[in-house]
Design an enzyme around this catalytic site. Structure first.
Site, PDB file in Angstrom:
ATOM      1  N   ARG A 169       0.843  -1.199   0.000  1.00  0.00           N
ATOM      2  CA  ARG A 169       0.000   0.000   0.000  1.00  0.00           C
ATOM      3  C   ARG A 169       0.877   1.247   0.000  1.00  0.00           C
ATOM      4  O   ARG A 169       1.748   1.413   0.862  1.00  0.00           O
ATOM      5  CB  ARG A 169      -0.944  -0.006   1.199  1.00  0.00           C
ATOM      6  CG  ARG A 169      -1.897  -1.183   1.204  1.00  0.00           C
ATOM      7  CD  ARG A 169      -2.802  -1.206   2.414  1.00  0.00           C
ATOM      8  NE  ARG A 169      -3.755  -0.091   2.410  1.00  0.00           N
ATOM      9  CZ  ARG A 169      -4.682   0.086   3.350  1.00  0.00           C
ATOM     10  NH1 ARG A 169      -4.761  -0.765   4.372  1.00  0.00           N
ATOM     11  NH2 ARG A 169      -5.524   1.102   3.282  1.00  0.00           N
ATOM     12  N   ASP A 200     -16.115   4.088   2.470  1.00  0.00           N
ATOM     13  CA  ASP A 200     -16.275   2.878   3.274  1.00  0.00           C
ATOM     14  C   ASP A 200     -17.702   2.331   3.233  1.00  0.00           C
ATOM     15  O   ASP A 200     -17.954   1.226   3.716  1.00  0.00           O
ATOM     16  CB  ASP A 200     -15.867   3.139   4.725  1.00  0.00           C
ATOM     17  CG  ASP A 200     -14.356   3.183   4.888  1.00  0.00           C
ATOM     18  OD1 ASP A 200     -13.644   2.749   3.968  1.00  0.00           O
ATOM     19  OD2 ASP A 200     -13.892   3.674   5.933  1.00  0.00           O
TER      20      ASP A 200
END
Length: 450
Positions: free
Chosen positions: A101, A324
Site C-alpha cells: 500500500r 467505506d
C-alpha cells in the site's frame, strides 16, 4: 483459517444493537493524546483491532524501536507523521499487504517539511526508517486531495507541533472531506484553531490543550444494519448513542438507505431504524425523517449530492466522501436486484485489498456484474442475472473486514453463504457475529480446505 456458514430463516429484524466506538475517531484521538503535553482523557475508545494495535504501539514505544502495525492502514499513515516529529529512530513496518500500500505521497510531503524518512525495501512503500526531529525546513506543502484523506489528517494532526505551523494546499477534487472535517473538529476540541479557505487549510503553531474526548459509536458499523433492514420485509432496530450531528462521514448511510425504504428516527438517546412492507425495496425519493419534524438535505455538503438519478434513469450514488460505505451499498443493491451507477470508488483500489475487484469477484457468485468504464471513474451494476445459488457459495474476504460484513446481510435475500476467515471482522467490529446471532441469524462453523 476458520469460516462461518450463515443464514437467516426469516426477513425480520428487531431489537437493540450496541455498536463499537468509532475506529476513525479513536485512532485520531490516540495520536492527539500522544501529541498533547498534558492529559487527554478518551472515553468509549474503540475495541477494534486497528485501534488496539495503535494504542499498544503508542503506549509501548521507546526512542529506538520497530513499530509493526500489521494490517492497520490508519495506524501506518498516522504513525508516519507522528514519528517524523517525535524524537527517536523508528522502523515502521506492517503486514505483506501493508507493504503493497503506497505511502510515498505522505512521505514526500513530510520530507518537504524536513523529515528524515528512508525506505527500507521498495521506494514509496513501507517499511521505512524514520528519524524524528524538529521539522522547520518549510511551512507549507501541496498534496492531492483525492488520494487518501488519511494523508491529510496525518499532516493536520502534527501541524500544531511544527515551529511555523502548516499550510496544506489540496490539489484537484477533495475526496472523503468529512474525514478531514472530523480531524479538524477533534483538534478543535483540544483547543487547536484552523483556517480553511478554498483548497488551503492552515494550522498555526499551537499547543494541544487537555480535555475529554468522547468517541461516538461507529457509523460504518451501523451501515451493515441499515443494509440488513433494507433487505428485510420488516425492521425495527435501535442503535443507541449515534448522533444526528455526527463528525463521521458515514452518517450518509441515512440518506442513501432512505431510497431503500429504511427510515431513520433520531432522538437524544440514538437512532431507530424502521422499515415496513409498503417500501418493498423500491427506490423512493422522499427525504429522510429526522424524528423531529424536520427533513435533512440530501447531500454531504452544500451543492453536493450523494444519490441522484442518472441520465439513463438509474440510481447514481457518489461515494467520493464516504468510500467505506461502497461495499455495503453495492452488495445491498445486488440482493435487491436494483441496477445502479456508482462513482467515487477510485480510493477503494488501495485499501486492505482492491475492493472493486473483490466485489466484482464475490458478487459475481450471485450473478451480478459490476462493470467499470474505460476511464476508470464510473461503475455500472447489472443485476439482471442475479440468482439464489443452489449451494452456499464460499465468499472470499481478501483479509478485508468490510468484505465480510458487507456481504453477510445478503443471506437474508440470497440464501446461506460461507464467509471465509470470520476473524477478519475484529479489525473494526469485533462483536459483529455475536450481534448477528442475537438478531436471528443462524451460524455454524465451517473450515475451508486450503
Amino acid at each position: 483459517m476458520s469460516n462461518i456458514l450463515i443464514s437467516k430463516p426469516d426477513a425480520r429484524l428487531s431489537g437493540e444493537v450496541i455498536l463499537p466506538g468509532s475506529k476513525s475517531e479513536s485512532n485520531r484521538a490516540l495520536i492527539m493524546q500522544a501529541l498533547c503535553e498534558e492529559r487527554v482523557e478518551i472515553r468509549n475508545l474503540s475495541e477494534a483491532a486497528d485501534t488496539v494495535t495503535l494504542q499498544a504501539l503508542l503506549d509501548g514505544r521507546d526512542r529506538n524501536q520497530v513499530l509493526d502495525v500489521g494490517p492497520a492502514g490508519t495506524a501506518m499513515r498516522f504513525l508516519t507523521a507522528f514519528c517524523a516529529v517525535t524524537e527517536g529512530e523508528w522502523t515502521l513496518t506492517g503486514s505483506k499487504r501493508m507493504k503493497e500500500r503506497p505511502i510515498g505521497i505522505l512521505a514526500d510531503a513530510l520530507r518537504q517539511l524536513g523529515a528524515d524518512i528512508q525506505y527500507l525495501e521498495e521506494e514509496g512503500f513501507p517499511p521505512m526508517r524514520i528519524r524524528g526531529k524538529r521539522l522547520d525546513k518549510a511551512s507549507e506543502v501541496r498534496i492531492p486531495g483525492n488520494i487518501s484523506s488519511q494523508y491529510i489528517s496525518a499532516l493536520l494532526m502534527i501541524a500544531p507541533a511544527l515551529p511555523n505551523g502548516l499550510s496544506i494546499h489540496l490539489s484537484g477534487t477533495i475526496g472523503s472531506r468529512p474525514y478531514i472535517e472530523m480531524t479538524l473538529a477533534m483538534m478543535g476540541e483540544l483547543g487547536i484553531r484552523h483556517e480553511w479557505t478554498g483548497n488551503t487549510i492552515h494550522v498555526g503553531a499551537q499547543r494541544y490543550q487537555p480535555a475529554v474526548l468522547s468517541i461516538e459509536p461507529d457509523w460504518s458499523g451501523a451501515s451493515y444494519w441499515y443494509s440488513m433492514a433494507a433487505l428485510c420485509e420488516e425492521a425495527d432496530l435501535t442503535l443507541p448513542y449515534l448522533k444526528q450531528q455526527s463528525l463521521q462521514g458515514d452518517r450518509e448511510i441515512t440518506k442513501i438507505m432512505e431510497a431503500f425504504g429504511v427510515r431513520t428516527h433520531f432522538s437524544a438517546g440514538g437512532i431507530r431504524l424502521s422499515r415496513g412492507e409498503t417500501a418493498a425495496g423500491a427506490w423512493e425519493s422522499a427525504e429522510i425523517g429526522t424524528g423531529a419534524g424536520e427533513t435533512a438535505a440530501r447531500g454531504i455538503a452544500a451543492g453536493e449530492t450523494v444519490a441522484r438519478e442518472s441520465a439513463s434513469g438509474e440510481r447514481e450514488i457518489d461515494f467520493i466522501h464516504c468510500p467505506d460505505l461502497a461495499q455495503t451499498v453495492i452488495s445491498c443493491c445486488t440482493a435487491l436486484r436494483q441496477n445502479a451507477v456508482f462513482t467515487g470508488l477510485e480510493s477503494l483500489k488501495i485499501k486492505e485489498t482492491d475492493r472493486v475487484e473483490a466485489l466484482q469477484n464475490e458478487l459475481g457468485k450471485f450473478g451480478a456484474r459490476l462493470i467499470e468504464n474505460a476511464e476508470g471513474n464510473r461503475w455500472e451494476l447489472d443485476t439482471s442475472g442475479v440468482f439464489i445459488p443452489e449451494a452456499a457459495p464460499v465468499i472470499h474476504t481478501y483479509h478485508d473486514h468490510r468484505m465480510a460484513m458487507a456481504l453477510a446481510p445478503l443471506a437474508i435475500r440470497l440464501g446461506p453463504m460461507e464467509i471465509e476467515d470470520k476473524e477478519v471482522v475484529v479489525k473494526s467490529y469485533p462483536t459483529f457475529w455475536k450481534d448477528l446471532d442475537k438478531h436471528g441469524f443462524k451460524m455454524a462453523a465451517a473450515q475451508i480446505n486450503t
